[in-house]
Scaffold this active site. Structure first.
Site, PDB file in Angstrom:
ATOM      1  N   ARG A  96      -9.911   0.381 -19.875  1.00  0.00           N
ATOM      2  CA  ARG A  96     -10.132  -1.035 -20.118  1.00  0.00           C
ATOM      3  C   ARG A  96      -9.737  -1.861 -18.889  1.00  0.00           C
ATOM      4  O   ARG A  96      -8.747  -1.563 -18.222  1.00  0.00           O
ATOM      5  CB  ARG A  96      -9.261  -1.458 -21.293  1.00  0.00           C
ATOM      6  CG  ARG A  96      -9.508  -2.848 -21.765  1.00  0.00           C
ATOM      7  CD  ARG A  96      -8.430  -3.181 -22.751  1.00  0.00           C
ATOM      8  NE  ARG A  96      -8.932  -3.965 -23.860  1.00  0.00           N
ATOM      9  CZ  ARG A  96      -8.178  -4.277 -24.905  1.00  0.00           C
ATOM     10  NH1 ARG A  96      -6.956  -3.801 -25.001  1.00  0.00           N
ATOM     11  NH2 ARG A  96      -8.659  -5.013 -25.863  1.00  0.00           N
TER      12      ARG A  96
ATOM     13  N   GLN B 203      -9.247  -6.257  -6.331  1.00  0.00           N
ATOM     14  CA  GLN B 203      -8.454  -5.075  -6.011  1.00  0.00           C
ATOM     15  C   GLN B 203      -9.336  -3.967  -5.427  1.00  0.00           C
ATOM     16  O   GLN B 203      -8.981  -3.312  -4.447  1.00  0.00           O
ATOM     17  CB  GLN B 203      -7.782  -4.610  -7.315  1.00  0.00           C
ATOM     18  CG  GLN B 203      -7.064  -3.322  -7.289  1.00  0.00           C
ATOM     19  CD  GLN B 203      -5.787  -3.431  -6.512  1.00  0.00           C
ATOM     20  OE1 GLN B 203      -5.791  -3.629  -5.315  1.00  0.00           O
ATOM     21  NE2 GLN B 203      -4.681  -3.278  -7.179  1.00  0.00           N
TER      22      GLN B 203
ATOM     23  N   GLU C 205      -5.429   2.428  -6.623  1.00  0.00           N
ATOM     24  CA  GLU C 205      -5.519   3.560  -5.689  1.00  0.00           C
ATOM     25  C   GLU C 205      -6.951   4.081  -5.610  1.00  0.00           C
ATOM     26  O   GLU C 205      -7.475   4.361  -4.531  1.00  0.00           O
ATOM     27  CB  GLU C 205      -4.624   4.714  -6.150  1.00  0.00           C
ATOM     28  CG  GLU C 205      -3.253   4.309  -6.641  1.00  0.00           C
ATOM     29  CD  GLU C 205      -2.230   4.045  -5.561  1.00  0.00           C
ATOM     30  OE1 GLU C 205      -2.373   4.580  -4.458  1.00  0.00           O
ATOM     31  OE2 GLU C 205      -1.291   3.283  -5.837  1.00  0.00           O
TER      32      GLU C 205
ATOM     33  N   PHE D 218       0.813  -1.217   0.000  1.00  0.00           N
ATOM     34  CA  PHE D 218       0.000   0.000   0.000  1.00  0.00           C
ATOM     35  C   PHE D 218       0.841   1.258   0.000  1.00  0.00           C
ATOM     36  O   PHE D 218       0.389   2.322   0.415  1.00  0.00           O
ATOM     37  CB  PHE D 218      -0.990  -0.003   1.182  1.00  0.00           C
ATOM     38  CG  PHE D 218      -1.623  -1.338   1.401  1.00  0.00           C
ATOM     39  CD1 PHE D 218      -2.463  -1.889   0.439  1.00  0.00           C
ATOM     40  CD2 PHE D 218      -1.347  -2.086   2.538  1.00  0.00           C
ATOM     41  CE1 PHE D 218      -3.022  -3.145   0.611  1.00  0.00           C
ATOM     42  CE2 PHE D 218      -1.901  -3.348   2.707  1.00  0.00           C
ATOM     43  CZ  PHE D 218      -2.747  -3.883   1.742  1.00  0.00           C
TER      44      PHE D 218
ATOM     45  N   ASN E  23      -8.511  -7.737 -16.329  1.00  0.00           N
ATOM     46  CA  ASN E  23      -9.019  -8.957 -15.700  1.00  0.00           C
ATOM     47  C   ASN E  23     -10.090  -8.575 -14.688  1.00  0.00           C
ATOM     48  O   ASN E  23      -9.780  -8.086 -13.596  1.00  0.00           O
ATOM     49  CB  ASN E  23      -7.861  -9.708 -15.014  1.00  0.00           C
ATOM     50  CG  ASN E  23      -8.315 -11.011 -14.386  1.00  0.00           C
ATOM     51  OD1 ASN E  23      -9.430 -11.118 -13.863  1.00  0.00           O
ATOM     52  ND2 ASN E  23      -7.457 -12.009 -14.423  1.00  0.00           N
TER      53      ASN E  23
HETATM   54 MO1  MOS Z   1       0.559   3.077  -3.859  1.00  0.00          MO
HETATM   55  S1  MOS Z   1       0.495   4.387  -2.256  1.00  0.00           S
HETATM   56  O1  MOS Z   1       1.341   4.240  -4.905  1.00  0.00           O
HETATM   57  O2  MOS Z   1       1.697   1.934  -3.393  1.00  0.00           O
END
Ligand code: MOS
Length: 699
Positions: free
Chosen positions: A588, A598, A665, A241, A591
């Site tokens: 696009r 995610q 993100e 992260f 997957n």
């Molecule tokens: Mo993400 S904070 O750019 O790993």
């Protein structure tokens, strides 16, 4: 031979390796003759080391070395910076080079022993005394030392168009509030770890990193050795992260320890240490003021943010950036300031900047909707810009309205009674809230190598990492589709600094950047294959980057809309997120299975940000007091109910030939404001400080 692989919900190609333990993370690597290092941290928050007595520690069984600033060699620490993963301004912490204490938890010694137990035992017998000073660790105490960050790559600049202050003063409707977000830590499952092994002046480093290339160059410049003498290997990353975007002090400490004892050394951070020196989302205060006319059109937007940074580096993030373009508004003023404190340097944490800035902006927009008595979705529709007004150029693709519409329809938003405290389920208060979100659609130069073997197997190599989004799988899909071979024949290798260079595995850039490079290398291989004799092996390497004209011509961003349903127990204040729905315009989707995974992961992070995550510092010495998983709360299974992410799946042809805008993100952006807005709708209580706590509900 069917080979269409892009857009197919392929299961993770590394799934079996991960669940059987065959996938090796940094701490899983072992070297013959390996010793163990533990870091001793400063027990003072500011000041200097007064004395170190290592006699007792040195006598402990198995001890090989006790390294402190008194006996550590002076390290070259040549200049090395890769913004924006490294702060553009300031100088990184130099480990064990002087007696100064810059923050609580700063490494002050490293103890090396035959076993981990012996190293820990000896570390407790190292006696260090401090000339301690009371550290300044709160934004409130540092008001007088507010600074404007120096301009540099990644530093958002203050912006103005029109006269926002004057327009606010004369606005028919206005809101003007301050929003606060607590410091948060990344807390990935896998702790930071490094195994360092020297052979002469060549180093091999197994390390947790999102950026093998930068780690290699960083270690080479710290130790003054040529970069090609350093191998960095990081095949799997167990969540990060952002915390593994930089090389933190434990890495040079492991490398130094290995050199001092002449043996390979393993160093694994404890969970507590993960809260001390490996970055965090900075504590921030934000003022957002919005003015609007009777018609609900914005006439003024002011966004001023201030956040903590260390005294030795200026960490910057794009906290105010989206406010300049998310809505149409003739009068805008944004401002970004920092307050240097006696703390370690913050770092990018999932959706750095956007997650914080959009929390403030999207709560303010919700507050304005109530002031106007207008539906919050409607208000956003009213202020949809025709172009990026901050740059005066068109968006490459912007489907926010479609996200709002699709999300509203799926969520059932039109059935919402707008009045606070109007919806109930038995004795529980129910609330529905929503927020828009956005994140830049970056593409950085990246390269990849493809080998088509004589036996039909294909090998793909690139220095990118896979911290969990499924990069091994999605790159396999791109190679399979481009080469028209079955995905089972593709083998992707990642996470080595001697592979063709790739940008940081962060900022949602990997698919656009590395995916494009894999595609380009595969196209080149296809071209060569058509002229080659049957069964001939072919190797190609390609670099992909976005043409400058595209960046000049277009404003490139992903967009989305998040809808939340919460329940609040009116007696005890417990908040539960019952439903989250995100609809995303991310170009696009390579997957859909991985993309969904995610995004719901990002939503879980957003729930943490909204309701739980908060690093508390002891005001006496700056110690993170809840530096463990019992007291630093993150959502667990019982906190999670219905999460749904869906994608418009419209390729953005300007972004890159794959049409991907990046995703990862953005899944965290918009979640906290949607929840905060839902909490207001449920209770009539507006909480402008994250995390929202039970106490906030008991008014
Ligand atoms: Mo993400 S904070 O750019 O790993």
């Amino acid at each position: 031979m069917s080979a269409a692989a892009i857009g197919v919900p392929v299961r993770r190609v590394d799934g079996r390796a991960k669940v059987t333990g065959a996938a090796h993370y940094a701490a899983d690597f072992n070297q013959p003759g390996q010793a163990y290092a533990v870091i001793v941290h400063s027990a003072a928050g500011a000041g200097r080391i007064a004395s170190i007595d290592d006699q007792e520690a040195m006598k402990c069984p198995g001890v090989l070395a006790v390294i402190t600033h008194l006996n550590a060699p002076r390290l070259p620490y040549k200049p090395h910076k890769v913004p924006p993963t490294d702060p553009p301004t300031g100088e990184r912490l130099h480990v064990l080079q002087d007696e100064q204490i810059r923050f609580f938890g700063q490494p002050v010694a490293v103890v090396v022993a035959e076993t981990l137990d012996q190293a820990e035992h000896a570390a407790e017998r190292l006696h260090i005394s401090y000339d301690a000073e009371g550290p300044v660790i709160s934004l409130a105490d540092a008001r007088a030392t507010t600074v404007k960050p120096e301009a540099g790559p990644g530093t958002p600049e203050d912006s103005t168009r029109g006269d926002a202050a004057r327009a606010l003063a004369s606005a028919a409707y206005k809101v003007d509030f301050t929003y606060e977000i607590a410091r948060e830590n990344h807390t990935p499952m896998e702790p930071h770890a490094a195994v360092a092994a020297w052979e002469g002046d060549h180093l091999t480093l197994w390390s947790k990193t999102q950026f093998v290339v930068a780690e290699r160059d960083e270690i080479a410049s710290i130790f003054g050795v040529p970069a090609d003498h350093v191998r960095v290997i990081s095949p799997f990353v167990g969540g990060a992260f952002g915390t593994a975007l930089r090389t933190w002090p434990h890495v040079p400490l492991a490398v130094l320890a290995a050199r001092q004892v002449g043996r390979p050394v393993k160093l694994v951070l404890t969970r507590r240490q993960m809260f001390q020196e490996t970055g965090y989302r900075p504590h921030s205060l934000q003022r957002v003021a919005l003015g609007a006319g009777e018609d609900g059109r914005l006439t003024s937007l002011i966004h001023e943010a201030v956040a903590e940074t260390s005294r030795y580096e200026q960490f910057v993030e794009s906290i105010i950036s989206p406010s300049a373009f998310l809505y149409s508004c003739p009068n805008v003023a944004t401002q970004y300031r920092l307050r240097p404190l006696d703390v370690s340097t913050p770092n990018h944490m999932r959706a750095p900047g956007e997650a914080s800035g959009i929390f403030a902006l999207e709560c303010a927009v919700d507050e304005l909707a109530y002031a106007l008595k207008m539906d919050p979705v409607e208000l956003r529709r009213h202020n949809e810009p025709a172009l990026d007004e901050s740059q005066g150029k068109p968006f490459s693709q912007r489907a926010l309205l479609q996200c709002l519409e699709e999300g509203g329809r799926r969520f059932g938003w039109p059935g919402r009674n707008p009045a606070p405290r109007s919806m109930r389920d038995g004795r529980l208060l129910l609330g529905w809230g929503m927020a828009a979100c956005t994140y830049p659609a970056w593409q950085f130069p990246a390269s990849a190598r493809v080998r088509v073997q004589a036996d039909g197997w294909v090998e793909v190599e690139t220095a990118a990492s896979d911290m969990g989004p499924g990069t091994y799988t999605s790159l396999s899909q791109i190679a399979a589709e481009t080469l028209e071979v079955p995905i089972e024949r593709i083998r992707v290798s990642l996470g080595r600094a001697d592979f063709p260079p790739a940008p940081p595995h962060g900022g949602s850039v990997t698919m656009a950047s590395v995916g494009s490079a894999v595609r380009a290398a595969c196209l080149e291989a296809r071209a060569q294959m058509s002229g080659a004799s049957n069964g001939q092996a072919i190797e190609t390497q390609a670099v992909a980057s976005r043409p400058e004209e595209i960046e000049k011509q277009y404003s490139l961003h992903a967009f989305g809309a998040v809808f939340a349903e919460v329940s609040v127990d009116p007696d005890v204040g417990i908040i539960r997120v019952r439903r989250l729905l995100g609809v995303y315009d991310v170009g696009r989707v390579i997957n859909p299975r991985l993309a969904h995974s995610q995004c719901i992961g990002g939503m879980v992070g957003g729930i943490g940000m909204a309701l739980m995550e908060r690093t508390v510092l002891d005001e006496r010495d700056g110690r993170p007091v809840n530096a463990h998983m019992a007291d630093y709360l993150v959502p667990v299974n019982l906190d999670i109910n219905q999460l749904e992410a869906t994608f418009l799946d419209q390729p953005d042809p300007q972004a890159n030939p794959l049409g991907v805008k990046g995703l990862g993100e953005i899944a965290l952006v918009g979640v906290a404001p949607a929840i905060a807005n839902a909490v207001f709708h449920a209770t009539g209580i507006r909480v402008r400080r994250l995390p929202i706590r039970i106490e906030d509900m008991l008014q």
